[in-house]
Design a protein around this motif. Structure first.
Motif, short mmCIF file in Angstrom:
data_model
loop_
_atom_site.label_atom_id
_atom_site.label_comp_id
_atom_site.label_asym_id
_atom_site.label_seq_id
_atom_site.Cartn_x
_atom_site.Cartn_y
_atom_site.Cartn_z
N UNK A 117 0.79 -1.28 -0.18
CA UNK A 117 0.01 0.00 0.03
C UNK A 117 1.09 1.21 0.21
N UNK A 118 0.15 2.26 -0.73
CA UNK A 118 1.09 3.47 -0.53
C UNK A 118 0.05 4.65 -0.09
N UNK A 119 -1.08 4.30 0.40
CA UNK A 119 -2.02 5.25 0.70
C UNK A 119 -3.26 4.46 1.58
N UNK A 120 -4.05 5.43 2.37
CA UNK A 120 -4.97 4.68 3.12
C UNK A 120 -6.12 5.73 3.09
N UNK A 121 -7.29 5.21 3.58
CA UNK A 121 -8.59 6.02 3.53
C UNK A 121 -9.30 5.95 4.69
N UNK A 122 -10.03 6.92 5.01
CA UNK A 122 -11.04 6.80 6.52
C UNK A 122 -12.12 7.24 5.93
N UNK A 123 -13.50 6.75 6.84
CA UNK A 123 -14.44 7.40 6.57
C UNK A 123 -14.77 7.75 7.92
N UNK A 124 -15.50 8.91 8.34
CA UNK A 124 -15.96 9.25 9.65
C UNK A 124 -17.37 8.82 9.94
N UNK A 125 -17.67 8.68 11.09
CA UNK A 125 -18.78 7.94 11.68
C UNK A 125 -20.09 9.04 11.45
N UNK A 126 -21.13 8.90 11.74
CA UNK A 126 -22.36 9.93 11.62
C UNK A 126 -22.50 10.42 12.88
#
Length: 118
Positions: free
Chosen positions: A83-92
């Motif tokens: 991997x050379x990147x990551x992602x996040x999704x914030x909660x509601x």
């Protein structure tokens, strides 16, 4: 250490200068917006609903497992992935719980962790 930041489908994606190969990755929230303390109610307190890694902008397949503990989200794959990147999704939950300081770590064995980004 970040080359870029993009917003994709409601997720933040971060790109690194170099790649990393691990089987396990973990996101740890170190501080939330307005200094709300991270409690013992899982990653929702840390404001994270989802976390993943990517290679050259392409999301990796879904992990084998995903665990939420305290302010940590940990994912594991069947075999090591580059991997050379990551992602996040914030909660509601309230934006007050969004992480503003965090670290990403990788491990081959879940015993020895190496900082990928912080």
């Amino acid at each position: 250490a970040l080359l870029g930041l993009t917003l994709c489908l409601g997720s933040l994606s971060f790109v690194f200068n170099q790649g990393h190969t691990y089987r396990h990755f973990r996101f740890t929230s170190l501080a939330s917006r307005y200094n709300y303390s991270i409690g013992s109610n899982g990653a929702a307190i840390a404001g994270i609903a989802d976390f993943g890694v990517a290679s050259h902008g392409c999301f990796r397949p879904p992990p084998e497992s995903m665990e939420f503990r305290e302010a940590v989200v940990q994912i594991s794959y069947y075999e090591p992935v580059w991997m050379n990147s990551f992602w996040i999704r914030t909660s509601n939950a309230s934006v007050d719980f969004d992480p503003v300081r965090f670290k990403i770590e990788g491990s081959r064995d879940k015993r020895h962790w190496h900082t990928v980004d912080s």
